[in-house]
Every structure is written in C-alpha cells, then in structure tokens.
Design an enzyme around this catalytic site. Structure first.
Site, PDB file in Angstrom:
ATOM      1  N   CYS A 195       0.864  -1.179   0.000  1.00  0.00           N
ATOM      2  CA  CYS A 195       0.000   0.000   0.000  1.00  0.00           C
ATOM      3  C   CYS A 195       0.900   1.228   0.000  1.00  0.00           C
ATOM      4  O   CYS A 195       2.033   1.158  -0.454  1.00  0.00           O
ATOM      5  CB  CYS A 195      -0.963  -0.028   1.186  1.00  0.00           C
ATOM      6  SG  CYS A 195      -0.158  -0.005   2.802  1.00  0.00           S
ATOM      7  N   ALA A 196       0.403   2.342   0.511  1.00  0.00           N
ATOM      8  CA  ALA A 196       1.168   3.590   0.433  1.00  0.00           C
ATOM      9  C   ALA A 196       2.486   3.525   1.187  1.00  0.00           C
ATOM     10  O   ALA A 196       3.477   4.132   0.779  1.00  0.00           O
ATOM     11  CB  ALA A 196       0.323   4.749   0.958  1.00  0.00           C
TER      12      ALA A 196
END
Length: 457
Positions: free
Chosen positions: A26-27
């Site tokens: 993810c980020a």
C-alpha cells in the site's frame, strides 16, 4: 538505500519464497500473507535497515517501510517470482484469511498504486479553484480549461485505472480489463442515455439494459473485473496456446462488456451509492459525533491497517458530489499526531526521542505519513496515544460542527491545504481552526503526559 539487499534480507527473515502465499503493498507498507508466521522473528525483521516497524494485523504480515515501498516491492517481487520453490499467487486471496481480511487486502492492493495520482490531482484542483477565487485565473480562459482537465482526468477515467489495478489484484489481464473499463465511458455508450441520463434504457439482444454514467465511479468496475478474473482464468486454462492471442480477448470482451452494462454495472452503482449515502446520512444526522469517532479513531484504523476500507467511500463522494466530509476528519487525526509529537519534543530531555519527534512533525506536515511516528512512539506509549486520540476527536468535532469539506481526496498535511478551498470561503477558515484545535489540544496533552526522562522505547 539498496532495495535489492533489503528485499533479500526480508525474504530470508520471513522464511523464504516458499513461505509466502500472497504479497502486495500500500502507500507505506509491504503486505505479506505467510503460510507459517510462527517461524518469523519480528525483532530480526525490525532490525533490517529500512524497516520502520512490523504489524501483524488483518491476516497479513505488514512491514512499515515508508513512501519508497514500491521500489522495495519491485525488487522483492523479482526475488520471490524468480525462486522455483515459490508458489505465490499475488492476485489471489487466501480463503483461510477470512472474507473481511480479504476485502481489506484487495482494497489496499487496488487503490495503493493510484494514490499518488489522486493526491496530486486533488491538490492541483484546489490550487485551480484558489486561483479563480483570487482573480488570478479566468474560468473562460484556455489556461483554466487545460489545468481543470489535468486535475480532473484521473477521476473521470477511474473505471479504466481501477480496471488495471483490479486486474493485477485478481489475476486477470490488465489490458483486457482496461478495455472493459474504457467501454463504460466510450462516447457512443454515453450517447445512448440521451437527455435522460442515469436510468435511461436500451436493449441488448432484446434484453433490457438500464444505462448509467460510469465515469468517476468506483464499485462497478471493481466488481466487473473480479467477475472477469474467473472467466479469464477459465479461458487461460482451457484455450490452447496457439489460439490464446485471439480467443481469450475476443470472448472476454464479448461476454464482459454486455454483462457489465446489463447486470454488474447497475448493481455496482446502486450499491456504491447506498454505502456512500448511509455514511453521509450518519454525518448529516450527527456530524459532531462522526467527527469525534473518525478524528479520534482514524489512527486506530491506521495502526490496524484497515483504514483502506474507508478510502473508496471518500473517493466516491469526491467523484460523485465534488466534495467529501470524511477527509477533513483524517486531517484532524494527522494534526493531532503532529501536536503530540510537538508536546514530546518540548518536554522530553532525551535527544533521541526529541529528534524522532521533530522528524515526525516534518514528515507528516510535508507528506501526511503518520505511521513512523504512530508506531515508533505513540503506540508504544498509551498515554501519548490517548493524547493524540483526544486531540483528533476534539478537532474532528469542530470540523463536523462546521460541516467542513474537502474538494479532493488527499492526505492530511500542510501541502494539501488547497483541498479545503471551495466556493464557501468560510470552509477554509473553519478547516484551519479545526486543525489548530487538534494540534494544540494534543500538544498540551502530549506535554502533560510526557515525563522529562521519556525515552524512545
């Protein structure tokens, strides 16, 4: 940072490629589904240079890396897939993880690659609106038109972009999936609605079709590509190699485009609108309570790695209505983390924790990444974690009371303040007041809850 070396060390400590059943990112996190987590020593993984922390939540072994995680993932993916002992299905969820965990994992994998584009476009949109309000830019000018297109394109073409990332998650062809997504916003398809718009009807082989405008939508294309992944895998398994080049895309497009516009699309639109309407209804019924719960509780969701489940609702609100009430509450959380870090910095004497706190302030203010401070300092100290929660809740309550919105989906930082610029000038003012409340309250509590002898655990 040498990400190839880092990837090798991580792979070794988590039991090698043969112990990985699923991987994504993810980020800020590398997310792994491990077949046997008991063989992994968390402390050894944490000691690898570049690994900020380890979280074992939502059925995944999550390694907090930071915003450079895509570079690490590329190296990690090459190592895992290059190992003949590996049987990793990157885009397939493990049934043993449970439905809820699989949903969180899927949402994370689908939206993570698009977050930079969404955030950058959102900030640009805010700046364009600000320039118009200040008289620096005319809405009749070509400059405005070009910048407006630049800021809104990512939202208009969401079905195409989400089709691509969904395909990578679910194990279908990204390019055929992109075609399916693009078909939903083809000018001739949109023209079928005429002046009626959503709800207009046509037919396909005498089957009635309820037409929808799918630009800027989220749920329909994700459901469509999820369904397509089963068809794609079936065709890939049963069609001979010499015919795959033509037969698979032909059958896929012929089946999935009509199926999407007849069945999956309308279901996706109505279900997405229903979820968004429920959330927005709750906000309208008690915006203060919502602000308290989201502003104070967002860091809890982040610490568990399940905040991704809320992101599609915010994105859908921005795409559909042009504004969102939830994003400001996430700002309140982030500025509460900044405030708590400030409180620690001004109270503690230890140089290490003061340096860590100040670094956290700068990082969040510029990039909105709270995980290093959250895991490195707050989660380890219940009083500081509570200070941040209270600050976020109080600031969130004010934002809810004043019905503060953002006009873009962005992460909460100083650099994304333009997202608060709207037709209502007071919206920006109240946003700044609410964030100041979060920061000040948490800073005072952080200062009170910190001892002068506080150490970085």
């Amino acid at each position: 940072m040498n990400y190839k070396i880092m990837a090798k060390e991580i792979l070794q400590e988590v039991g090698g490629a043969e112990n990985i059943s699923n991987m994504t990112y993810c980020a800020t996190r590398l997310r792994l589904s491990l077949k046997d987590q008991t063989i992994v020593d968390d402390e050894k993984v944490k000691n690898i240079e570049g690994v900020v922390n380890v979280v074992n939540k939502a059925g995944q072994y999550q390694l907090l890396i930071g915003t450079e995680v895509p570079k690490l993932y590329d190296e990690f993916e090459d190592l895992v897939k290059g190992d003949p002992a590996a049987k990793v299905e990157e885009n397939t969820s493990e049934q043993s993880n449970g439905i809820i965990n699989n949903i969180f994992s899927a949402i994370s994998a689908i939206f993570a690659p698009l977050l930079p584009a969404l955030a950058g476009s959102g900030v640009l949109r805010g700046l364009v609106i600000l320039c118009v309000q200040l008289g620096l830019l005319s809405e009749d000018s070509g400059t405005y038109a070009i910048l407006n297109v630049a800021s809104m394109t990512v939202f208009y073409f969401l079905p195409v972009l989400l089709a691509f990332t969904s395909a990578r998650r679910f194990g279908a062809s990204p390019y055929i999936s992109a075609i399916i997504g693009a078909s939903l916003i083809h000018p001739e398809f949109i023209a079928l609605m005429g002046d009626i718009g959503n709800g207009a009807t046509t037919d396909f082989l005498n089957i009635p079709v309820v037409l929808m405008n799918y630009n800027s939508t989220v749920v329909p294309i994700i459901l469509s590509i999820w369904a397509f992944s089963y068809l794609y895998k079936f065709l890939d398994k049963h069609v001979t190699e010499n015919l795959k080049l033509v037969i698979i895309p032909l059958i896929s497009i012929v089946i999935m485009v009509p199926l999407t516009v007849i069945v999956i699309g309308p279901i996706g639109v109505y279900s997405g609108e229903f979820i968004a309407n429920v959330v927005n209804w709750l906000i309208e019924r008690s915006s203060i309570l919502t602000g308290v719960l989201v502003g104070g509780g967002w860091s809890v969701l982040v610490s568990l790695g399940i905040h991704w489940a809320v992101n599609p609702i915010m994105i859908n609100n921005i795409s559909t209505y042009g504004f969102d009430y939830i994003v400001p509450f996430t700002f309140a959380c982030n500025f509460a983390v900044i405030g708590t870090a400030f409180g620690v910095y001004f109270k503690a004497r230890d140089k290490k924790i003061r340096g860590f706190s100040l670094t956290g302030v700068v990082t969040i203010a510029l990039s909105a990444i709270i995980e290093p401070t959250l895991f490195g300092m707050l989660v380890k100290n219940k009083k500081l974690f509570l200070a941040q929660i209270i600050g976020g809740a109080v600031g969130g309550a004010y934002l809810g009371l004043m019905n503060v919105v953002t006009t873009a989906f962005v992460f909460g930082s100083v650099t994304t303040f333009p997202a608060f610029v709207s037709d209502q000038t007071s919206n920006f003012v109240h946003a700044m007041i609410g964030l100041a409340i979060s920061l000040i309250v948490s800073a005072i509590l952080g200062f009170i809850f910190t001892s002068k002898e506080e150490k970085l655990a």
